[in-house]
Design a protein around this motif. Structure first.
Motif, PDB file in Angstrom:
ATOM      1  N   PRO A 183       0.826  -1.216   0.000  1.00 26.22           N
ATOM      2  CA  PRO A 183       0.000   0.000   0.000  1.00 26.22           C
ATOM      3  C   PRO A 183       0.861   1.267   0.000  1.00 26.22           C
ATOM      4  N   PRO A 184       0.527   2.213  -0.872  1.00 25.43           N
ATOM      5  CA  PRO A 184       1.339   3.442  -0.937  1.00 25.43           C
ATOM      6  C   PRO A 184       1.024   4.397   0.211  1.00 25.43           C
ATOM      7  N   VAL A 185       2.083   4.946   0.800  1.00 30.89           N
ATOM      8  CA  VAL A 185       1.942   6.049   1.756  1.00 30.89           C
ATOM      9  C   VAL A 185       3.010   7.082   1.399  1.00 30.89           C
ATOM     10  N   PRO A 186       2.800   8.347   1.770  1.00 29.31           N
ATOM     11  CA  PRO A 186       3.775   9.378   1.394  1.00 29.31           C
ATOM     12  C   PRO A 186       5.145   9.164   2.040  1.00 29.31           C
ATOM     13  N   SER A 187       6.175   9.547   1.302  1.00 30.80           N
ATOM     14  CA  SER A 187       7.535   9.600   1.815  1.00 30.80           C
ATOM     15  C   SER A 187       8.062  10.986   1.443  1.00 30.80           C
ATOM     16  N   LEU A 188       9.077  11.460   2.123  1.00 31.00           N
ATOM     17  CA  LEU A 188       9.654  12.792   1.865  1.00 31.00           C
ATOM     18  C   LEU A 188       8.607  13.898   2.007  1.00 31.00           C
ATOM     19  N   PHE A 189       8.338  14.285   3.230  1.00 33.39           N
ATOM     20  CA  PHE A 189       7.368  15.366   3.454  1.00 33.39           C
ATOM     21  C   PHE A 189       7.818  16.266   4.593  1.00 33.39           C
ATOM     22  N   THR A 190       7.278  17.475   4.598  1.00 32.95           N
ATOM     23  CA  THR A 190       7.539  18.477   5.620  1.00 32.95           C
ATOM     24  C   THR A 190       6.694  18.185   6.850  1.00 32.95           C
ATOM     25  N   PHE A 191       7.251  18.405   8.045  1.00 31.26           N
ATOM     26  CA  PHE A 191       6.504  18.249   9.284  1.00 31.26           C
ATOM     27  C   PHE A 191       5.738  19.541   9.562  1.00 31.26           C
ATOM     28  N   ASN A 192       4.428  19.439   9.607  1.00 31.01           N
ATOM     29  CA  ASN A 192       3.603  20.628   9.887  1.00 31.01           C
ATOM     30  C   ASN A 192       3.474  20.845  11.390  1.00 31.01           C
ATOM     31  N   MET A 193       3.633  22.109  11.804  1.00 30.97           N
ATOM     32  CA  MET A 193       3.573  22.458  13.235  1.00 30.97           C
ATOM     33  C   MET A 193       2.712  23.705  13.416  1.00 30.97           C
ATOM     34  N   PRO A 194       1.404  23.575  13.162  1.00 34.69           N
ATOM     35  CA  PRO A 194       0.551  24.776  13.146  1.00 34.69           C
ATOM     36  C   PRO A 194       0.507  25.535  14.467  1.00 34.69           C
ATOM     37  N   GLN A 195       0.764  24.837  15.592  1.00 34.58           N
ATOM     38  CA  GLN A 195       0.668  25.496  16.905  1.00 34.58           C
ATOM     39  C   GLN A 195       2.015  26.017  17.420  1.00 34.58           C
ATOM     40  N   GLU A 196       3.085  25.795  16.652  1.00 38.87           N
ATOM     41  CA  GLU A 196       4.423  26.108  17.174  1.00 38.87           C
ATOM     42  C   GLU A 196       4.950  27.445  16.643  1.00 38.87           C
ATOM     43  N   VAL A 226      13.701  25.457   8.875  1.00 39.21           N
ATOM     44  CA  VAL A 226      12.420  25.909   9.435  1.00 39.21           C
ATOM     45  C   VAL A 226      11.624  26.558   8.305  1.00 39.21           C
ATOM     46  N   THR A 227      10.367  26.122   8.143  1.00 43.46           N
ATOM     47  CA  THR A 227       9.543  26.619   7.040  1.00 43.46           C
ATOM     48  C   THR A 227       8.285  27.312   7.585  1.00 43.46           C
ATOM     49  N   HIS A 228       7.529  27.851   6.665  1.00 42.57           N
ATOM     50  CA  HIS A 228       6.247  28.482   6.982  1.00 42.57           C
ATOM     51  C   HIS A 228       5.298  27.472   7.633  1.00 42.57           C
ATOM     52  N   TRP A 229       5.453  26.172   7.280  1.00 39.59           N
ATOM     53  CA  TRP A 229       4.578  25.119   7.814  1.00 39.59           C
ATOM     54  C   TRP A 229       5.140  24.499   9.091  1.00 39.59           C
ATOM     55  N   LYS A 338       1.256  16.916   7.680  1.00 44.80           N
ATOM     56  CA  LYS A 338       2.406  16.947   6.780  1.00 44.80           C
ATOM     57  C   LYS A 338       2.055  17.792   5.566  1.00 44.80           C
ATOM     58  N   THR A 339       3.069  18.221   4.854  1.00 40.79           N
ATOM     59  CA  THR A 339       2.879  18.877   3.559  1.00 40.79           C
ATOM     60  C   THR A 339       3.690  18.107   2.536  1.00 40.79           C
ATOM     61  N   THR A 340       3.003  17.587   1.531  1.00 40.38           N
ATOM     62  CA  THR A 340       3.681  16.883   0.440  1.00 40.38           C
ATOM     63  C   THR A 340       3.517  17.727  -0.807  1.00 40.38           C
ATOM     64  N   PHE A 341       4.610  18.018  -1.470  1.00 42.22           N
ATOM     65  CA  PHE A 341       4.539  18.829  -2.682  1.00 42.22           C
ATOM     66  C   PHE A 341       4.214  17.921  -3.848  1.00 42.22           C
ATOM     67  N   LYS A 342       3.029  18.119  -4.404  1.00 40.58           N
ATOM     68  CA  LYS A 342       2.438  17.203  -5.379  1.00 40.58           C
ATOM     69  C   LYS A 342       3.383  16.849  -6.519  1.00 40.58           C
ATOM     70  N   GLU A 343       4.056  17.853  -7.063  1.00 40.53           N
ATOM     71  CA  GLU A 343       4.895  17.609  -8.242  1.00 40.53           C
ATOM     72  C   GLU A 343       6.076  16.698  -7.919  1.00 40.53           C
ATOM     73  N   GLU A 344       6.552  16.753  -6.675  1.00 46.06           N
ATOM     74  CA  GLU A 344       7.719  15.951  -6.310  1.00 46.06           C
ATOM     75  C   GLU A 344       7.326  14.768  -5.425  1.00 46.06           C
ATOM     76  N   PHE A 345       6.079  14.360  -5.530  1.00 50.67           N
ATOM     77  CA  PHE A 345       5.535  13.310  -4.685  1.00 50.67           C
ATOM     78  C   PHE A 345       6.343  12.023  -4.815  1.00 50.67           C
ATOM     79  N   VAL A 346       6.770  11.494  -3.680  1.00 50.70           N
ATOM     80  CA  VAL A 346       7.469  10.212  -3.651  1.00 50.70           C
ATOM     81  C   VAL A 346       6.672   9.292  -2.735  1.00 50.70           C
ATOM     82  N   THR A 347       6.427   8.062  -3.208  1.00 50.39           N
ATOM     83  CA  THR A 347       5.677   7.132  -2.369  1.00 50.39           C
ATOM     84  C   THR A 347       6.551   6.016  -1.850  1.00 50.39           C
TER      85      THR A 347
END
Length: 405
Positions: A183-196, A226-229, A338-347
């Motif tokens: 089963p496919p799941v995302p790999s290579l993604f940004t960690f989202n920290m909306p409360q931090e 460190v990113t916007h997300w 998480k934030t996965t950038f669609k164009e560079e999606f790796v599964t």
């Protein structure tokens, strides 16, 4: 001899070129469902194309693949990083190695790689059909019948190089041919920290840091962005790859623990701070950052543990010193999504490697059918490893599919 290659990405093109090179008499056709060719090549590495990684020792190279490590050892014996460099150089494309060992064309332009691959297909007489959707594959006694835009298309051999799919249903047509799908799941993604609040430091890079995921054995050391997300960069992306299934099971809700000093442990850090207090005790803590951390990060961490910016090192006190050490070595943040950038999606996931011979890339469920690239349950960390897997599997699949059994 007719070979159909489904997918017009890096793996599909390399397969086609290898196929035609090893059997010039074969008729080779690339079938791409969209009107874009080599789309991931175009955007990779910020438009520069991270072609490969300067790791030329196979046992070390395979360690960068969370899925496929053992099986790639065989495949890299046939075509590896050295071969990639040589292949492009022989076609006039020189590669350069950056300080982090990522390899790019010296032009710093992904179009150089695209032009090279397109020129090769033209030179070899490979047919490319865009907007050609394959809806089914029927396996006959000595050939395959593909339905392409609802028209039958007969081929002696078929290579699947369609890339990863974010959904399990995307693999149904391959399951129907008897293949097991991880089963496919995302790999290579940004960690989202909306409360931090650390997100206010977006654009900041700390290097090296050690980042752990609490409650697991997952750990990574390297640059952290460190990113916007929230958090990204090699250290976080490596964790997202090696922990792809674990983090999916946690529904992307977990805590990361960060040592901002990389591999420095408490005893060494405490000694450094004590020496600093003795030697330049009258200077303010804000003016002297003993670990060469980015100044914005240093100020943020002091504020986080409520240390007065006006206090001097010799007036810091034991309590504040302990709080400072703790935030430097064991800083904790909540990840929520998480934030996965669609164009560079790796599964993580795809066709099970148990169903494929890594010496030939041929299916052991459906003779005459081959696989290349991310459609397989193979994925690497960031840094050129996924392209290297595409070149390697494409080279082997093309070579071995180019001849009649």
């Amino acid at each position: 001899m007719k070979v159909a290659i489904i997918g017009g990405g890096a793996a599909g093109f390399f397969t086609a070129i290898s196929c035609k090179t090893h059997n010039p008499g074969a008729e080779v056709v690339i079938l791409e469902k969209s009107d874009k060719l080599l789309a991931k090549v175009k955007i990779s590495g910020g438009g520069r194309c991270n072609v490969s990684h300067a790791c030329f020792h196979i046992p070390t190279l395979v360690k960068f693949y969370p899925r496929g490590e053992k099986q790639l050892k065989k495949a890299f014996g046939f075509f590896n990083t050295k071969d990639t460099v040589k292949w492009f150089e022989e076609r006039g494309v020189l590669l350069k190695t950056e300080t982090d060992n990522r390899m790019f064309p010296v032009t710093d332009n992904s179009q150089t790689i695209i032009d090279c691959l397109l020129n090769e297909t033209r030179r070899l007489g490979i047919e490319i059909r865009k907007r050609s959707t394959v809806s089914s594959i029927q396996n006959g006694s000595d050939s395959f019948e593909l339905m392409v835009n609802r028209e039958p298309f007969i081929a002696d051999k078929v290579v699947i190089a369609t890339g990863g799919s974010p959904k399990l249903e995307g693999f149904n047509w391959l399951r129907q041919l008897g293949h097991r799908i991880e089963p496919p799941v995302p790999s290579l993604f940004t960690f989202n920290m909306p409360q931090e609040s650390i997100r206010s430091l977006m654009g900041l890079v700390a290097d090296p840091v050690t980042i752990r995921i609490q409650g697991t054995k997952l750990e990574s050391t390297g640059p952290l962005l460190v990113t916007h997300w929230g958090m990204s960069g090699p250290a976080a992306l490596r964790l997202s790859a090696f922990g792809a299934r674990i983090l999916n099971d946690l529904n992307y809700q977990f805590k990361v623990q960060i040592n901002w000093l990389g591999s420095i442990k408490e005893e060494e850090a405490r000694q450094l701070l004590n020496e600093l207090s003795e030697n330049i005790g009258n200077r303010k803590v804000t003016n002297k950052n003993p670990f060469q951390l980015p100044s914005r990060l240093w100020m943020f961490l002091l504020e986080k543990v409520n240390i007065d910016q006006q206090v001097s090192w010799n007036n810091l006190g034991k309590k504040n010193l302990n709080r400072l050490l703790n935030v430097l070595l064991n800083d904790v943040y909540q990840v929520s999504g998480k934030t996965t950038f669609k164009e560079e999606f790796v599964t993580c996931g795809g066709v099970s490697l148990e169903n494929v011979s890594m010496r030939t890339m041929e299916s052991n469920k459906c003779p005459g059918l081959y696989f290349a690239g991310e459609v397989l349950d193979i994925d690497g960390v960031t840094g050129g490893f996924n392209f290297q897997a595409a070149w390697t599997t494409g080279f082997i699949a093309g070579k071995l599919s180019s001849h009649m059994n």
